[in-house]
Write a protein that holds these residues in place. Structure first.
Motif, PDB file in Angstrom:
ATOM      1  N   GLY A   1       0.789  -1.229   0.000  1.00  0.00           N
ATOM      2  CA  GLY A   1       0.000   0.000   0.000  1.00  0.00           C
ATOM      3  C   GLY A   1       0.821   1.279   0.000  1.00  0.00           C
ATOM      4  N   THR A   2       2.144   1.167   0.015  1.00  0.00           N
ATOM      5  CA  THR A   2       3.000   2.356   0.013  1.00  0.00           C
ATOM      6  C   THR A   2       3.464   2.642  -1.404  1.00  0.00           C
ATOM      7  N   ILE A   3       2.938   3.713  -1.964  1.00  0.00           N
ATOM      8  CA  ILE A   3       3.290   4.128  -3.317  1.00  0.00           C
ATOM      9  C   ILE A   3       3.685   5.598  -3.262  1.00  0.00           C
ATOM     10  N   THR A   4       4.830   5.921  -3.840  1.00  0.00           N
ATOM     11  CA  THR A   4       5.261   7.318  -3.846  1.00  0.00           C
ATOM     12  C   THR A   4       4.304   8.142  -4.698  1.00  0.00           C
ATOM     13  N   PRO A   5       4.077   9.393  -4.317  1.00  0.00           N
ATOM     14  CA  PRO A   5       3.281  10.268  -5.175  1.00  0.00           C
ATOM     15  C   PRO A   5       4.046  10.560  -6.472  1.00  0.00           C
ATOM     16  N   TRP A   6       3.346  11.089  -7.461  1.00  0.00           N
ATOM     17  CA  TRP A   6       4.000  11.509  -8.703  1.00  0.00           C
ATOM     18  C   TRP A   6       5.171  12.418  -8.358  1.00  0.00           C
ATOM     19  N   HIS A   7       6.313  12.193  -9.040  1.00  0.00           N
ATOM     20  CA  HIS A   7       7.513  12.967  -8.751  1.00  0.00           C
ATOM     21  C   HIS A   7       8.476  12.905  -9.933  1.00  0.00           C
ATOM     22  N   THR A   8       9.530  13.712  -9.862  1.00  0.00           N
ATOM     23  CA  THR A   8      10.632  13.662 -10.811  1.00  0.00           C
ATOM     24  C   THR A   8      11.935  13.647 -10.035  1.00  0.00           C
ATOM     25  N   HIS A   9      13.006  13.275 -10.728  1.00  0.00           N
ATOM     26  CA  HIS A   9      14.363  13.327 -10.177  1.00  0.00           C
ATOM     27  C   HIS A   9      15.251  14.012 -11.200  1.00  0.00           C
ATOM     28  N   ASP A  10      16.312  14.669 -10.736  1.00  0.00           N
ATOM     29  CA  ASP A  10      17.310  15.233 -11.643  1.00  0.00           C
ATOM     30  C   ASP A  10      18.333  14.183 -12.054  1.00  0.00           C
ATOM     31  N   CYS A  11      18.109  12.962 -11.612  1.00  0.00           N
ATOM     32  CA  CYS A  11      18.976  11.837 -11.976  1.00  0.00           C
ATOM     33  C   CYS A  11      18.111  10.750 -12.615  1.00  0.00           C
ATOM     34  N   ALA A  12      18.740   9.924 -13.423  1.00  0.00           N
ATOM     35  CA  ALA A  12      18.056   8.722 -13.893  1.00  0.00           C
ATOM     36  C   ALA A  12      18.134   7.699 -12.754  1.00  0.00           C
ATOM     37  N   HIS A  13      17.185   6.756 -12.738  1.00  0.00           N
ATOM     38  CA  HIS A  13      17.240   5.733 -11.693  1.00  0.00           C
ATOM     39  C   HIS A  13      16.604   4.441 -12.179  1.00  0.00           C
ATOM     40  N   GLY A  14      17.148   3.351 -11.668  1.00  0.00           N
ATOM     41  CA  GLY A  14      16.649   2.036 -12.017  1.00  0.00           C
ATOM     42  C   GLY A  14      16.222   1.274 -10.787  1.00  0.00           C
ATOM     43  N   MET A  15      15.301   0.343 -11.008  1.00  0.00           N
ATOM     44  CA  MET A  15      14.797  -0.489  -9.925  1.00  0.00           C
ATOM     45  C   MET A  15      14.783  -1.939 -10.396  1.00  0.00           C
ATOM     46  N   TYR A  16      15.547  -2.774  -9.685  1.00  0.00           N
ATOM     47  CA  TYR A  16      15.569  -4.210  -9.942  1.00  0.00           C
ATOM     48  C   TYR A  16      14.718  -4.863  -8.860  1.00  0.00           C
ATOM     49  N   VAL A  17      13.680  -5.571  -9.254  1.00  0.00           N
ATOM     50  CA  VAL A  17      12.720  -6.139  -8.304  1.00  0.00           C
ATOM     51  C   VAL A  17      13.283  -7.429  -7.697  1.00  0.00           C
TER      52      VAL A  17
END
Length: 116
Positions: free
Chosen positions: A50-66
């Motif tokens: 149930g924890t989902i970040t709100p819409w956002h941006t970053h000044d960096c690219a980012h990756g997520m490996y599940v």
């Protein structure tokens, strides 16, 4: 910076609670690398169900490996073993919708976040 080694018994993300000062969301984050020269970062994150970040941006690219669970994002849902890369400046949300989700979170340079 010297070599960095974490043995499996030294990685326990649930011991590293993080409460977002912006959203109040409770997550768990264990830093594995924060490079002094490039400012790139790697951390393990646990998004409780149930924890989902709100819409956002970053000044960096980012990756997520599940690592565990299904990562819910604006690009779709991604199960264990999937990798998602968000380009620098892209609008995004992500987290654990129906279950706890663990990811390896990687940035290409210094991390920041701007909520929309």
């Amino acid at each position: 910076m010297g070599d960095i080694v974490f043995k499996s018994e030294e990685i326990n993300v649930r011991e590293h609670e993080h409460v977002s000062k912006n959203t109040g969301n409770v997550m768990y984050e264990q830093y594995l690398l924060n490079d002094e020269d490039t400012k790139m970062m790697i951390k393990q994150i646990l998004y409780p169900k149930g924890t989902i970040t709100p819409w956002h941006t970053h000044d960096c690219a980012h990756g997520m490996y599940v690592l565990e669970g299904v990562l819910h994002t604006n690009l779709g849902d991604f199960d264990k073993g999937s990798f998602v890369w968000f380009k620098e400046g892209s609008k995004a949300f992500h987290g654990g919708k129906d279950e706890d989700v663990e990811v390896l979170f990687i940035t290409n340079k210094e991390f920041n976040i701007h909520y929309l």
